[in-house]
Design an enzyme around this catalytic site. Structure first.
Site, short mmCIF file in Angstrom:
data_model
loop_
_atom_site.label_atom_id
_atom_site.label_comp_id
_atom_site.label_asym_id
_atom_site.label_seq_id
_atom_site.Cartn_x
_atom_site.Cartn_y
_atom_site.Cartn_z
N ASN A 13 0.87 -1.19 0.00
CA ASN A 13 0.00 0.00 0.00
C ASN A 13 0.89 1.23 0.00
OD1 ASN A 13 -1.82 2.04 0.43
ND2 ASN A 13 -2.34 1.45 2.53
N TRP A 14 0.97 1.87 -1.14
CA TRP A 14 1.87 3.02 -1.27
C TRP A 14 1.35 4.28 -0.57
CZ3 TRP A 14 3.55 2.79 -7.17
CH2 TRP A 14 4.47 1.75 -7.31
N LYS A 15 0.05 4.29 -0.25
CA LYS A 15 -0.57 5.49 0.36
C LYS A 15 -0.32 6.70 -0.56
CE LYS A 15 0.03 3.23 4.76
NZ LYS A 15 0.17 3.29 6.19
N HIS A 99 -9.45 1.72 5.14
CA HIS A 99 -8.14 1.83 5.80
C HIS A 99 -8.27 2.77 7.01
CE1 HIS A 99 -3.94 2.72 6.57
NE2 HIS A 99 -3.66 1.62 5.90
N GLU A 101 -6.48 5.04 8.08
CA GLU A 101 -6.19 6.46 7.79
C GLU A 101 -7.41 7.14 7.18
OE1 GLU A 101 -2.65 5.63 5.56
OE2 GLU A 101 -1.68 5.00 7.42
N GLU A 171 -5.31 -4.65 10.57
CA GLU A 171 -4.26 -3.65 10.76
C GLU A 171 -4.47 -2.93 12.09
OE1 GLU A 171 -2.38 -2.53 6.71
OE2 GLU A 171 -3.85 -1.02 7.25
N GLY A 177 2.93 2.26 10.67
CA GLY A 177 3.93 3.31 10.51
C GLY A 177 4.69 3.64 11.78
N SER A 217 3.62 -2.28 10.10
CA SER A 217 5.09 -2.42 10.26
C SER A 217 5.60 -3.81 9.89
CB SER A 217 5.52 -2.05 11.69
OG SER A 217 5.19 -0.70 11.95
N GLY A 238 2.94 -1.12 4.13
CA GLY A 238 3.08 0.29 3.82
C GLY A 238 4.53 0.63 3.52
N GLY A 239 5.22 1.14 4.52
CA GLY A 239 6.61 1.62 4.36
C GLY A 239 7.52 0.69 3.58
P1 13P Z 1 3.23 0.30 7.54
O1 13P Z 1 3.70 -1.00 6.93
O2 13P Z 1 4.01 1.49 7.07
O3 13P Z 1 3.15 0.20 9.03
O4 13P Z 1 1.74 0.55 7.02
C1 13P Z 1 0.80 -0.45 7.14
C2 13P Z 1 -0.42 -0.05 6.41
O5 13P Z 1 -1.13 0.85 6.82
C3 13P Z 1 -0.74 -0.77 5.17
O6 13P Z 1 -2.02 -0.47 4.73
#
Ligand code: 13P
Length: 257
Positions: A13-15, A99, A101, A171, A177, A217, A238-239
């Protein structure tokens, strides 16, 4: 993972990251590194503006493209929004719904999540439905009740025959993050619980066929242990999905014989 009954899916997930040129550069770097993953499906969730390019760049590969959100109506006066139909026509296969966020910053509720899940399925997209608790909720001891509520709301009105298109991602908000991962036992407990709720709603056959990912993470160091849990069928990353080499390491962890 349980490859006998369900698909393992590793999704990045690149956000709100990567411009068009960065998307192209990533594709060029990723494709030779990735080879042909035998055991898992690889998905990249990209910002709307890069989806068309991404579907073309990964056309002849095993990588599927996902959007990070969609609207619940198929068209209409919703300035700035994008419908599931529009995504489908671009060649997008999956869409992240709910999500944390989006729940936190854009007033996404369990009610809108449900409408979006149904809209995605109606359009022929596979929703990746995100659920998860905050740190306060975990400390209060209400995690499993909250997850039950989120799962039941998300699936309200979804018929059993559509369930083979549904993916869940657990999640925990406190792990996103932050570098703080849920332990494999904590993640397994909630992923198993999600499957239990699905079993109560749809029966054992449906429940064992649904992919349930973990996200928060996840990285090349912890992926293998998380994926070794029986009810964790992949990751939403994500990251670590922003760097091709790290992402490939996670795919490789899911792809071992
Ligand atoms: P991180 O891997 O950066 O913690 O993000 C997880 C995430 O929100 C994937 O949708």
């Amino acid at each position: 993972m349980n490859r006998r009954y369900r698909k393992t899916i590793i999704a990045g997930n690149w956000k709100m990251n990567k411009t068009l040129s960065e998307t192209r550069a990533f594709a060029e770097e990723l494709k030779p590194l990735l080879g042909r993953p035998k055991w898992c499906e690889v998905v990249l969730c990209a910002p709307f503006v890069n989806l068309q390019a991404a579907t073309r760049l990964f056309k002849d590969s095993r990588v599927s493209i996902a959007a990070e959100n969609c609207h619940y109506e198929s068209s209409g006066a919703y300035t700035g929004e994008v419908s599931a139909e529009m995504l489908k026509e671009l060649g997008v296969k999956y869409v992240i719904i709910g999500h944390s966020e989006r729940r936190q910053y854009y007033n996404e509720t369990d009610f809108t999540v449900n409408k979006k899940v149904k809209a995605a399925l109606e359009a022929g997209l596979r929703p990746i439905i995100c659920v998860g608790e905050s740190l306060e909720q975990r400390e209060l001891g209400v995690t499993l009740e909250l997850i039950s509520y989120q799962v039941k709301c998300a699936l309200a009105g979804v018929p059993a025959e559509k369930m083979r298109h549904v993916v869940f991602a657990y999640e925990p908000i406190w792990a996103i993050g932050t570098g703080k991962t849920a332990t494999s036992a904590e993640a397994q407990e909630v992923c198993e619980h999600i499957r239990t709720i699905i079993r109560k709603l749809y029966g054992a056959r449906v429940a064992r066929s649904v992919t349930v990912q973990y996200g928060g993470s996840m990285n090349p160091k912890n992926a293998q242990e998380l994926l070794a849990q029986p009810d964790i069928d992949g990751g939403l990353i994500g990251g670590a999905s922003l760097k091709a080499d790290q992402f490939v390491e996670i795919v490789n962890a899911a792809n071992q014989d």
